[in-house]
Design a protein around this motif. Structure first.
Motif, PDB file in Angstrom:
ATOM      1  N   GLN A   1       0.860  -1.200   0.000  1.00 45.24           N
ATOM      2  CA  GLN A   1       0.000   0.000   0.000  1.00 45.24           C
ATOM      3  C   GLN A   1       0.890   1.242   0.000  1.00 45.24           C
ATOM      4  O   GLN A   1       1.847   1.321   0.762  1.00 45.24           O
ATOM      5  N   ASN A   2       0.579   2.205  -0.883  1.00 47.19           N
ATOM      6  CA  ASN A   2       1.447   3.385  -0.963  1.00 47.19           C
ATOM      7  C   ASN A   2       1.097   4.428   0.097  1.00 47.19           C
ATOM      8  O   ASN A   2       0.152   4.252   0.868  1.00 47.19           O
ATOM      9  N   HIS A   3       1.880   5.509   0.110  1.00 43.09           N
ATOM     10  CA  HIS A   3       1.731   6.505   1.169  1.00 43.09           C
ATOM     11  C   HIS A   3       0.416   7.274   1.091  1.00 43.09           C
ATOM     12  O   HIS A   3       0.084   8.022   2.006  1.00 43.09           O
ATOM     13  N   CYS A   4      -0.343   7.120  -0.002  1.00 44.56           N
ATOM     14  CA  CYS A   4      -1.665   7.749  -0.100  1.00 44.56           C
ATOM     15  C   CYS A   4      -2.753   6.764   0.320  1.00 44.56           C
ATOM     16  O   CYS A   4      -3.938   7.067   0.237  1.00 44.56           O
ATOM     17  N   GLY A   5      -2.347   5.557   0.761  1.00 39.35           N
ATOM     18  CA  GLY A   5      -3.333   4.549   1.161  1.00 39.35           C
ATOM     19  C   GLY A   5      -3.916   3.802  -0.029  1.00 39.35           C
ATOM     20  O   GLY A   5      -4.947   3.148   0.088  1.00 39.35           O
ATOM     21  N   ARG A   6      -3.269   3.925  -1.186  1.00 41.26           N
ATOM     22  CA  ARG A   6      -3.781   3.258  -2.399  1.00 41.26           C
ATOM     23  C   ARG A   6      -2.803   2.197  -2.906  1.00 41.26           C
ATOM     24  O   ARG A   6      -1.683   2.081  -2.426  1.00 41.26           O
ATOM     25  N   TYR A   7      -3.276   1.453  -3.911  1.00 41.68           N
ATOM     26  CA  TYR A   7      -2.448   0.418  -4.538  1.00 41.68           C
ATOM     27  C   TYR A   7      -2.263   0.777  -6.008  1.00 41.68           C
ATOM     28  O   TYR A   7      -3.220   1.166  -6.663  1.00 41.68           O
ATOM     29  N   VAL A   8      -1.053   0.641  -6.511  1.00 47.38           N
ATOM     30  CA  VAL A   8      -0.808   0.927  -7.919  1.00 47.38           C
ATOM     31  C   VAL A   8      -1.669  -0.020  -8.770  1.00 47.38           C
ATOM     32  O   VAL A   8      -1.880  -1.170  -8.411  1.00 47.38           O
ATOM     33  N   THR A   9      -2.212   0.515  -9.863  1.00 49.81           N
ATOM     34  CA  THR A   9      -3.130  -0.257 -10.709  1.00 49.81           C
ATOM     35  C   THR A   9      -2.359  -1.163 -11.673  1.00 49.81           C
ATOM     36  O   THR A   9      -1.482  -0.702 -12.391  1.00 49.81           O
ATOM     37  N   THR A  10      -2.685  -2.449 -11.663  1.00 48.80           N
ATOM     38  CA  THR A  10      -2.083  -3.370 -12.628  1.00 48.80           C
ATOM     39  C   THR A  10      -3.187  -4.261 -13.197  1.00 48.80           C
ATOM     40  O   THR A  10      -4.272  -4.356 -12.636  1.00 48.80           O
ATOM     41  N   ASP A  11      -2.855  -4.940 -14.320  1.00 49.09           N
ATOM     42  CA  ASP A  11      -3.835  -5.873 -14.883  1.00 49.09           C
ATOM     43  C   ASP A  11      -3.555  -7.306 -14.423  1.00 49.09           C
ATOM     44  O   ASP A  11      -4.102  -8.258 -14.947  1.00 49.09           O
ATOM     45  N   ILE A  12      -2.673  -7.450 -13.419  1.00 52.98           N
ATOM     46  CA  ILE A  12      -2.376  -8.783 -12.904  1.00 52.98           C
ATOM     47  C   ILE A  12      -3.520  -9.209 -11.988  1.00 52.98           C
ATOM     48  O   ILE A  12      -3.895  -8.480 -11.074  1.00 52.98           O
TER      49      ILE A  12
END
Ligand code: 2M8
Ligand code: MG
Ligand code: MG
Length: 263
Positions: A229-240
């Motif tokens: 989880q990144n510092h903004c509380g989000r997850y980088v978007t992937t197609d995996i």
């Protein structure tokens, strides 16, 4: 088992670059002698210092997959086929810094870019929250140029221009990075895995931890990709599909997922 990990925002916290929240995982990694391969945007100079602090001596991948460094004599290996460089055996995937800077200097005005090559140590400290000593190490680039851009809407156009010069733009937690087209964390991870498999003559299970866009190629080249989880509380978007995600940010997230998923 082989663990590839991003540093900023993954093993290290985004804001203060601390790794204390992952000490339990690090101890487990050391106890079991599992190779922990730093796979980072950082420079060789930065990695050497961090390896000392963490207390490991392992191969590592710098500047977004530009090169793999293997300490000479690592695990008693001769590695005769590889080139020698400052106490390391090295595989180069990217280009030399000078080649990257040629493009940067040609187009910096038109695109409103400002790169590390033109920033003072003070400016780097300001943008990164690194202290003087660490900012100096970050400025010692061998292969790639981190930069900020006045208008991020111009990145798309810059990206296609860069590609026509055999370069590309990727993105970390704070900066864009101008890197060679043929390099990324995935290419380097794939090659490193192949090398380990050959050297030890057995199948290795790979894990890859990261938090940003530039980690996606790494995710695609490991058996077990794990998004922190990144510092903004989000997850980088992937197609995996079905990718593992930590419930904590940064170093605590790395700690959590190493303990639950690797061991
Ligand atoms: C740069 O890398 C990070 C990686 O996510 C970024 O893009 O935000 C690199 O230049 C690295 O050398 C430096 O230590 C780091 C500091 O935040 O920024
Ligand atoms: Mg990161
Ligand atoms: Mg488990």
């Amino acid at each position: 088992k082989l663990i590839f990990t991003d540093l900023d925002g993954t093993l290290l916290n985004h804001d203060d670059y601390s790794f204390e929240p992952s000490l339990q995982a690090l101890n487990k990694i050391k106890e079991t002698q599992t190779p922990l391969i730093f796979t980072t945007s950082k420079t060789k100079a930065e990695v050497i210092q961090l390896q000392k602090k963490v207390g490991i001596i392992e191969p590592y991948i710098t500047e977004n997959g530009a090169a793999l460094f293997i300490p000479k004599g690592y695990q008693g290996l001769a590695l005769e086929e590889l080139e020698e460089y400052e106490g390391y055996k090295i595989i180069l995937f990217g280009k030399r810094y000078r080649d990257i800077l040629n493009f940067y200097e040609k187009y910096k005005k038109e695109f409103g870019m400002k790169g590390f090559s033109e920033m003072s140590i003070d400016e780097i400290m300001e943008l990164t929250q690194l202290d003087y000593e660490h900012a100096e190490l970050a400025k010692q680039r061998d292969f790639t140029e981190p930069f900020v851009i006045e208008d991020p809407a111009k990145i798309k156009e810059l990206q296609s221009l860069a590609q026509s010069y055999g370069l590309q733009v990727t993105q970390g937690g704070r900066f864009y990075h101008l890197i060679a087209k043929e390099q990324d964390k995935g290419v380097a991870v794939k090659e490193t895995t192949r090398l380990f498999q050959k050297l030890f003559n057995e199948d290795v299970e790979t894990f890859g931890f990261g938090d940003s866009y530039n980690d996606i190629p790494m995710f695609k080249n490991v058996d077990n990709p794990i998004i922190i989880q990144n510092h903004c509380g989000r997850y980088v978007t992937t197609d995996i599909e079905n990718i593992e995600k930590s419930t904590y940010q940064g170093s605590a997230g790395f700690n959590e997922k190493v303990l639950s998923d690797v061991f």
